[in-house]
Scaffold this motif. Structure first.
Motif, PDB file in Angstrom:
ATOM      1  N   GLY A 113     -27.296 -23.813  12.152  1.00 19.80           N
ATOM      2  CA  GLY A 113     -26.166 -23.028  11.657  1.00 19.80           C
ATOM      3  C   GLY A 113     -26.574 -21.740  10.962  1.00 19.80           C
ATOM      4  N   VAL A 114     -27.778 -21.707  10.387  1.00 23.62           N
ATOM      5  CA  VAL A 114     -28.258 -20.480   9.755  1.00 23.62           C
ATOM      6  C   VAL A 114     -28.455 -19.400  10.817  1.00 23.62           C
ATOM      7  CG1 VAL A 114     -30.065 -19.438   8.346  1.00 23.62           C
ATOM      8  CG2 VAL A 114     -29.376 -21.809   7.932  1.00 23.62           C
ATOM      9  N   GLY A 115     -29.011 -19.805  11.946  1.00 26.51           N
ATOM     10  CA  GLY A 115     -29.165 -18.864  13.052  1.00 26.51           C
ATOM     11  C   GLY A 115     -27.826 -18.359  13.556  1.00 26.51           C
ATOM     12  N   GLU A 116     -26.826 -19.241  13.569  1.00 27.82           N
ATOM     13  CA  GLU A 116     -25.487 -18.821  13.999  1.00 27.82           C
ATOM     14  C   GLU A 116     -24.902 -17.799  13.037  1.00 27.82           C
ATOM     15  OE1 GLU A 116     -23.656 -22.587  16.414  1.00 27.82           O
ATOM     16  OE2 GLU A 116     -23.901 -22.841  14.247  1.00 27.82           O
ATOM     17  N   LEU A 117     -25.159 -17.959  11.749  1.00 28.27           N
ATOM     18  CA  LEU A 117     -24.694 -16.969  10.770  1.00 28.27           C
ATOM     19  C   LEU A 117     -25.375 -15.612  11.002  1.00 28.27           C
ATOM     20  CD1 LEU A 117     -24.604 -19.129   7.506  1.00 28.27           C
ATOM     21  CD2 LEU A 117     -22.636 -18.055   8.617  1.00 28.27           C
ATOM     22  N   ILE A 118     -26.663 -15.637  11.316  1.00 29.75           N
ATOM     23  CA  ILE A 118     -27.389 -14.398  11.597  1.00 29.75           C
ATOM     24  C   ILE A 118     -26.807 -13.709  12.830  1.00 29.75           C
ATOM     25  CG2 ILE A 118     -29.623 -13.446  12.309  1.00 29.75           C
ATOM     26  CD1 ILE A 118     -30.942 -15.662  10.619  1.00 29.75           C
ATOM     27  N   VAL A 119     -26.553 -14.475  13.882  1.00 25.38           N
ATOM     28  CA  VAL A 119     -25.973 -13.915  15.110  1.00 25.38           C
ATOM     29  C   VAL A 119     -24.596 -13.319  14.827  1.00 25.38           C
ATOM     30  CG1 VAL A 119     -25.052 -14.510  17.390  1.00 25.38           C
ATOM     31  CG2 VAL A 119     -27.280 -15.390  16.669  1.00 25.38           C
ATOM     32  N   TYR A 120     -23.795 -14.031  14.037  1.00 23.06           N
ATOM     33  CA  TYR A 120     -22.453 -13.536  13.703  1.00 23.06           C
ATOM     34  C   TYR A 120     -22.547 -12.206  12.961  1.00 23.06           C
ATOM     35  CZ  TYR A 120     -17.730 -13.394  11.731  1.00 23.06           C
ATOM     36  OH  TYR A 120     -16.449 -13.002  11.373  1.00 23.06           O
ATOM     37  N   MET A 122     -24.928  -9.979  13.110  1.00 20.73           N
ATOM     38  CA  MET A 122     -25.333  -8.922  14.041  1.00 20.73           C
ATOM     39  C   MET A 122     -24.187  -8.570  14.983  1.00 20.73           C
ATOM     40  SD  MET A 122     -29.390  -9.673  14.835  1.00 20.73           S
ATOM     41  CE  MET A 122     -29.110 -11.262  15.648  1.00 20.73           C
ATOM     42  N   ASP A 123     -23.416  -9.568  15.386  1.00 16.39           N
ATOM     43  CA  ASP A 123     -22.237  -9.309  16.232  1.00 16.39           C
ATOM     44  C   ASP A 123     -21.253  -8.380  15.537  1.00 16.39           C
ATOM     45  OD1 ASP A 123     -23.188 -10.917  18.258  1.00 16.39           O
ATOM     46  OD2 ASP A 123     -21.948 -12.657  17.736  1.00 16.39           O
ATOM     47  N   ARG A 124     -21.149  -8.523  14.219  1.00 14.42           N
ATOM     48  CA  ARG A 124     -20.226  -7.705  13.440  1.00 14.42           C
ATOM     49  C   ARG A 124     -20.793  -6.334  13.098  1.00 14.42           C
ATOM     50  NH1 ARG A 124     -16.082 -10.120  10.724  1.00 14.42           N
ATOM     51  NH2 ARG A 124     -15.580  -7.938  10.279  1.00 14.42           N
ATOM     52  N   GLY A 125     -22.015  -6.071  13.509  1.00 17.78           N
ATOM     53  CA  GLY A 125     -22.602  -4.751  13.313  1.00 17.78           C
ATOM     54  C   GLY A 125     -23.482  -4.586  12.096  1.00 17.78           C
ATOM     55  N   ALA A 126     -23.796  -5.678  11.396  1.00 15.63           N
ATOM     56  CA  ALA A 126     -24.664  -5.580  10.223  1.00 15.63           C
ATOM     57  C   ALA A 126     -26.084  -5.220  10.648  1.00 15.63           C
ATOM     58  CB  ALA A 126     -24.661  -6.891   9.449  1.00 15.63           C
ATOM     59  N   ALA A 127     -26.670  -4.241   9.977  1.00 15.98           N
ATOM     60  CA  ALA A 127     -28.031  -3.810  10.278  1.00 15.98           C
ATOM     61  C   ALA A 127     -29.029  -4.304   9.241  1.00 15.98           C
ATOM     62  CB  ALA A 127     -28.090  -2.287  10.350  1.00 15.98           C
ATOM     63  N   GLU A 128     -28.525  -4.856   8.139  1.00 16.95           N
ATOM     64  CA  GLU A 128     -29.379  -5.388   7.083  1.00 16.95           C
ATOM     65  C   GLU A 128     -28.820  -6.719   6.616  1.00 16.95           C
ATOM     66  OE1 GLU A 128     -31.103  -4.268   2.606  1.00 16.95           O
ATOM     67  OE2 GLU A 128     -29.915  -2.794   3.735  1.00 16.95           O
TER      68      GLU A 128
END
Length: 375
Positions: A113-120, A122-128
């Motif tokens: 689930g931590v990886g899913e949060l990271i993917v989400y 990045m999907d939303r455009g977060a660069a940091e």
């Protein structure tokens, strides 16, 4: 009189903001006219997202991700106003509080689930991304998280592994063909709440495995398997991380993010203290009240109370209010602490202690304030 109240959470009973409110309530009964500053703190574990988001007027979203036992759970993630920075807390997806006591066994839990949060993010455009890695129910070395990011791990027969703790024993090879390439353009900072290496007697398995449900008879085998898994993965990726301080945080999530996500590691408490401007707020404080669920010798090593105490001016009193006091706590008196007060009032059933946490903190705070008034 200026009183700064900056506690961490009391694990599994009170969030940091509730601890701060209870302490203030107790002190208000004795010092009603004091100037109070409430600064809920975290050190990379539970509460980190709320602490960081609160310091930057971020917005918090709740999404569904894979929980530690493989079932869906609701997890919070925070974004800065411009959406370019995201705050993620490992415990939201695979925290120990998400696993009932009778089911706690890090061989059966995953950090997917931590990886899913990271993917989400990045999907939303977060660069940091800033990721807190404490308070987990996992000891999978971040394999679950990496699997969600597209890494694939295989056993000796070439069967794909799911990324649970027990899969660390069977990982013989890996593939990066499906790795999310957006990781190369994303800055990731790990907010670690401990400095432990990945393996060895001071590593993730030996130090934190038992509290997550790992049997003593399994510690040596789990630690050995973790080391072998990272030898394989590090050889494949050409980077060694297992001996770095903090690599053992979050059941090896520190190492996982360093190796599989190209992250940088920073002490979680330093990150939070910086974002909350704690040193400046404490500069002219008469009293600084800190706290966490248990204060012991380990508190000195990257934990929130020690970090806040270091921000207090020499003229202020630093008081710790905690659930319980453990071995080695006396060393804190040489590092800025004036007194430590536990809140557990009697030998009670665990559920009664947890259920009465707010009242216990409030009562203890009032008693401390009454004592200080006599000076």
């Amino acid at each position: 009189m200026k009183i700064v109240i900056a506690p961490d959470s009391f694990k599994e009973s009170l969030a940091a903001d509730q601890v701060a409110k209870a302490i203030k309530s107790g002190f208000m009964a004795v010092f009603p006219n004091a100037e109070y500053h409430l600064l809920p703190i975290a050190d990379g574990g539970e509460g980190t997202v709320q602490a960081l988001a609160g310091s930057s007027n971020s917005r918090i979203e709740t999404i569904s991700v894979t929980g530690p036992l493989g079932e869906p759970v609701k997890a919070k993630i925070a974004f800065s106003n411009d959406g370019k920075k995201a705050f993620i807390e490992m415990a939201e997806a695979c925290g120990l509080h998400l696993v009932p006591g009778n089911l706690r066994n890090p061989l059966h839990t995953t950090s997917y689930g931590v990886g899913e949060l990271i993917v989400y993010a990045m999907d939303r455009g977060a660069a940091e991304l800033i990721i807190g890695v404490g308070g987990s129910a996992t000891n999978d070395g971040g394999m679950g998280m990496a699997s969600a990011l597209g890494y694939q791990f295989f056993d000796v027969s070439g069967e794909l592994l799911r990324g649970r703790g027990e899969d660390v024993f069977d990982a013989e090879s890996m593939s990066v063909i499906s790795r999310d390439k957006r990781l190369d353009q994303t800055k990731i900072t790990i907010a670690a709440d401990v400095e432990n290496p990945l393996t060895g007697k001071n590593g993730a398995t030996y130090v934190y495995g038992p509290q997550k449900g790992l049997l003593g008879s399994s510690l040596a085998d789990m630690d050995r398997a973790m080391g072998e898994f990272y030898k394989m993965a590090s050889s494949h990726l050409g980077k060694e991380v297992a001996d770095l301080p903090g690599s053992g945080a979050g059941g090896g999530m520190g190492a996982g993010l360093l190796l599989f996500a190209g992250a940088q590691l920073k002490k979680g408490v330093e990150l939070v203290l910086e974002h909350l401007n704690v040193k400046d707020i404490c500069r002219d404080a008469d009293m600084v009240i800190v706290g966490e669920g248990k204060i012991d010798g380990q508190t000195l090593f990257g934990k929130a109370p020690a970090g806040v105490a270091a921000c207090a001016p020499p003229t202020s009193k630093v008081i710790a209010i905690c659930g319980s006091v453990g071995e080695g706590s006396e060393v804190l008196y040489d590092h800025g602490f004036d007194a430590i007060f536990p809140t557990i009032p009697a030998l009670l059933p665990f559920k009664d202690i947890m259920g009465g946490a707010y009242a216990n903190v409030e009562r203890t705070a009032r008693n401390v304030a009454a004592l200080l008034r006599k000076e």
